[in-house]
Design an enzyme around this catalytic site. Structure first.
Site, mmCIF file in Angstrom:
data_model
loop_
_atom_site.group_PDB
_atom_site.id
_atom_site.type_symbol
_atom_site.label_atom_id
_atom_site.label_comp_id
_atom_site.label_asym_id
_atom_site.label_seq_id
_atom_site.Cartn_x
_atom_site.Cartn_y
_atom_site.Cartn_z
ATOM 1 N N ARG A 138 0.932 -1.315 0.170
ATOM 2 C CA ARG A 138 0.066 0.053 0.029
ATOM 3 C C ARG A 138 0.913 1.352 0.143
ATOM 4 O O ARG A 138 0.487 2.421 0.440
ATOM 5 C CB ARG A 138 -0.799 -0.240 1.299
ATOM 6 C CG ARG A 138 -1.563 -1.164 1.336
ATOM 7 C CD ARG A 138 -2.523 -1.228 2.582
ATOM 8 N NE ARG A 138 -3.456 -2.484 2.696
ATOM 9 C CZ ARG A 138 -4.131 -2.575 3.708
ATOM 10 N NH1 ARG A 138 -4.160 -1.856 4.827
ATOM 11 N NH2 ARG A 138 -4.988 -3.818 3.605
ATOM 12 N N CYS A 157 -0.003 15.181 -15.409
ATOM 13 C CA CYS A 157 0.046 14.190 -16.362
ATOM 14 C C CYS A 157 0.717 12.960 -15.584
ATOM 15 O O CYS A 157 0.163 12.004 -15.696
ATOM 16 C CB CYS A 157 1.170 14.743 -17.246
ATOM 17 S SG CYS A 157 0.455 16.060 -18.230
ATOM 18 N N ARG A 177 -1.018 9.707 -17.386
ATOM 19 C CA ARG A 177 -2.171 9.912 -18.150
ATOM 20 C C ARG A 177 -1.858 10.248 -19.566
ATOM 21 O O ARG A 177 -2.530 9.612 -20.493
ATOM 22 C CB ARG A 177 -3.265 10.619 -17.751
ATOM 23 C CG ARG A 177 -2.937 12.143 -17.620
ATOM 24 C CD ARG A 177 -4.005 12.987 -17.257
ATOM 25 N NE ARG A 177 -3.657 14.193 -17.132
ATOM 26 C CZ ARG A 177 -3.545 15.366 -18.204
ATOM 27 N NH1 ARG A 177 -3.743 14.702 -19.424
ATOM 28 N NH2 ARG A 177 -3.017 16.605 -17.998
ATOM 29 N N SER A 178 -0.770 11.007 -19.953
ATOM 30 C CA SER A 178 -0.595 11.743 -21.191
ATOM 31 C C SER A 178 0.959 12.004 -21.218
ATOM 32 O O SER A 178 1.407 12.521 -20.357
ATOM 33 C CB SER A 178 -1.495 12.809 -21.479
ATOM 34 O OG SER A 178 -1.094 13.477 -22.339
ATOM 35 N N ASP A 180 3.846 14.109 -23.914
ATOM 36 C CA ASP A 180 4.618 14.434 -25.343
ATOM 37 C C ASP A 180 5.766 13.916 -25.163
ATOM 38 O O ASP A 180 6.726 14.104 -24.377
ATOM 39 C CB ASP A 180 4.369 16.108 -25.059
ATOM 40 C CG ASP A 180 5.255 16.599 -26.183
ATOM 41 O OD1 ASP A 180 6.105 15.946 -26.535
ATOM 42 O OD2 ASP A 180 5.204 18.087 -26.312
ATOM 43 N N ASN A 188 10.955 12.923 -17.574
ATOM 44 C CA ASN A 188 10.114 12.122 -16.721
ATOM 45 C C ASN A 188 10.793 10.911 -16.184
ATOM 46 O O ASN A 188 10.857 10.823 -14.839
ATOM 47 C CB ASN A 188 8.992 11.910 -17.013
ATOM 48 C CG ASN A 188 7.918 12.954 -17.044
ATOM 49 O OD1 ASN A 188 6.959 13.238 -18.176
ATOM 50 N ND2 ASN A 188 8.053 14.236 -16.244
ATOM 51 N N HIS A 218 2.006 10.134 -27.088
ATOM 52 C CA HIS A 218 1.967 10.735 -28.307
ATOM 53 C C HIS A 218 3.101 11.658 -28.858
ATOM 54 O O HIS A 218 3.787 12.175 -28.160
ATOM 55 C CB HIS A 218 0.565 11.842 -28.368
ATOM 56 C CG HIS A 218 0.560 12.681 -27.289
ATOM 57 N ND1 HIS A 218 0.156 12.440 -26.072
ATOM 58 C CD2 HIS A 218 1.084 13.880 -27.149
ATOM 59 C CE1 HIS A 218 0.108 13.585 -25.304
ATOM 60 N NE2 HIS A 218 0.738 14.490 -25.780
ATOM 61 N N TYR A 220 3.527 14.923 -31.432
ATOM 62 C CA TYR A 220 2.966 16.061 -32.019
ATOM 63 C C TYR A 220 2.995 15.902 -33.700
ATOM 64 O O TYR A 220 4.158 15.988 -33.962
ATOM 65 C CB TYR A 220 3.065 17.325 -31.494
ATOM 66 C CG TYR A 220 2.206 17.471 -30.162
ATOM 67 C CD1 TYR A 220 0.631 17.942 -30.293
ATOM 68 C CD2 TYR A 220 2.716 17.185 -28.999
ATOM 69 C CE1 TYR A 220 0.099 17.979 -29.030
ATOM 70 C CE2 TYR A 220 1.971 17.438 -27.770
ATOM 71 C CZ TYR A 220 0.546 17.977 -27.978
ATOM 72 O OH TYR A 220 -0.051 17.881 -26.686
#
Length: 276
Positions: A138, A157, A177-178, A180, A188, A218, A220
């Site tokens: 946990r 993000c 979650r998302s 670039d 990151n 993704h 761009y």
């Protein structure tokens, strides 16, 4: 050669060759000139990094490791939501006139909650559990707080970390979650690799594996040619990494306690357009 480079190249090729294009769809993001910022994306990317094998910095282009660490510490150590506490300008677009990004990122990690072992914030709870109950299932943080989303300059993000100990190794899963891919992927990865190293050092553990889960990975439309050139570059061995061994308290770390040596890399990619 750097395994981080190989993972990055494989991920980019998968997105470019088999990804879904948002052309013709309604998108939120815009370029600076107001043009819709379309992407090619892949759902559910999972990249695994063994921190015992190497430090996962790209050599395809330089990652500004100390700046990345400074931002990570701004969130995890200072628990700040004000860009005036940050040494870079990456958050300027999302800050208000006071420098605040609202109830986002570091703000969420600084909120105190009641745990079985006392009242503390999420970071202190992680450190307490790693020292006292390391085999707990946990040990995690989450900054995607739905009732505060309307008061955030940017919805998080990278929003969740789950820590898990095997033997004397500290492992972690970063949920995002998302992302670039060109602008932020290795930034990151480096940040959270350093975080695992730091938490391991102050809790008597060794860094293990970092698993990076990206829901919407993704590229761009204005980044496609840059990515194609980037992944065609030569690859070099990963740099050597170490932390100042004198630091035993997470809150004493600074970016200067990160030592990077033998970082052979290709030239930087400059003037990357950023969608907002």
């Amino acid at each position: 050669m750097s395994k981080a480079d190989k993972l990055f190249v494989s991920m980019c090729r998968e997105i470019l060759d088999n990804g879904f294009s948002s052309e013709g769809q309604k998108v939120r993001a815009r370029w600076e000139d107001g043009t819709p910022a379309h992407t090619i994306k892949t759902f559910g990317v999972v990249n695994r990094y063994d921190l015992q094998e190497e430090f996962p910095a790209l050599t395809l282009r330089p990652t500004a490791i100390k700046s990345a660490v400074d931002e990570m510490l701004w969130i995890w150590q200072k628990k700040s939501n004000n860009i005036n506490d940050l040494n870079s300008h990456i958050w300027d677009e999302w800050a208000d006139e006071t420098g605040s990004i609202g109830k986002a990122y570091g703000y969420q990690l600084g909120i105190k909650y009641r745990f079985p072992h006392g009242e503390m914030d999420q970071v202190d709870n992680v450190i307490w559990q790693l020292k006292n109950t390391p085999y707990s299932r946990r040990i995690m943080t989450n900054i995607y707080k739905f009732d505060d989303l309307m008061e955030m300059g940017l919805e998080p993000c990278a929003y969740s970390m789950t820590f898990n100990v095997t033997g004397d190794r500290l492992n972690a899963i970063l949920n995002q979650r998302s992302q670039d891919i060109l602008a932020a992927n290795n930034w990151n990865v480096v940040q959270y690799a350093v975080l695992v190293h730091m938490l391991a050092q102050v809790t008597g553990l060794k860094p293990g594996k970092l698993v990076h889960v990206i829901s919407d990975a993704h590229i761009y439309d204005r980044h496609v040619d840059i990515i194609k050139e980037l992944i065609s570059r030569p690859q070099y061995p990963a740099p050597k990494f170490r932390l100042n061994p004198e630091v035993t308290d997470f809150y004493d770390f600074t970016a200067d306690d990160v030592i990077i040596e033998d970082y052979q890399k290709n030239p930087q990619v400059k003037n990357i357009p950023i969608a907002i």
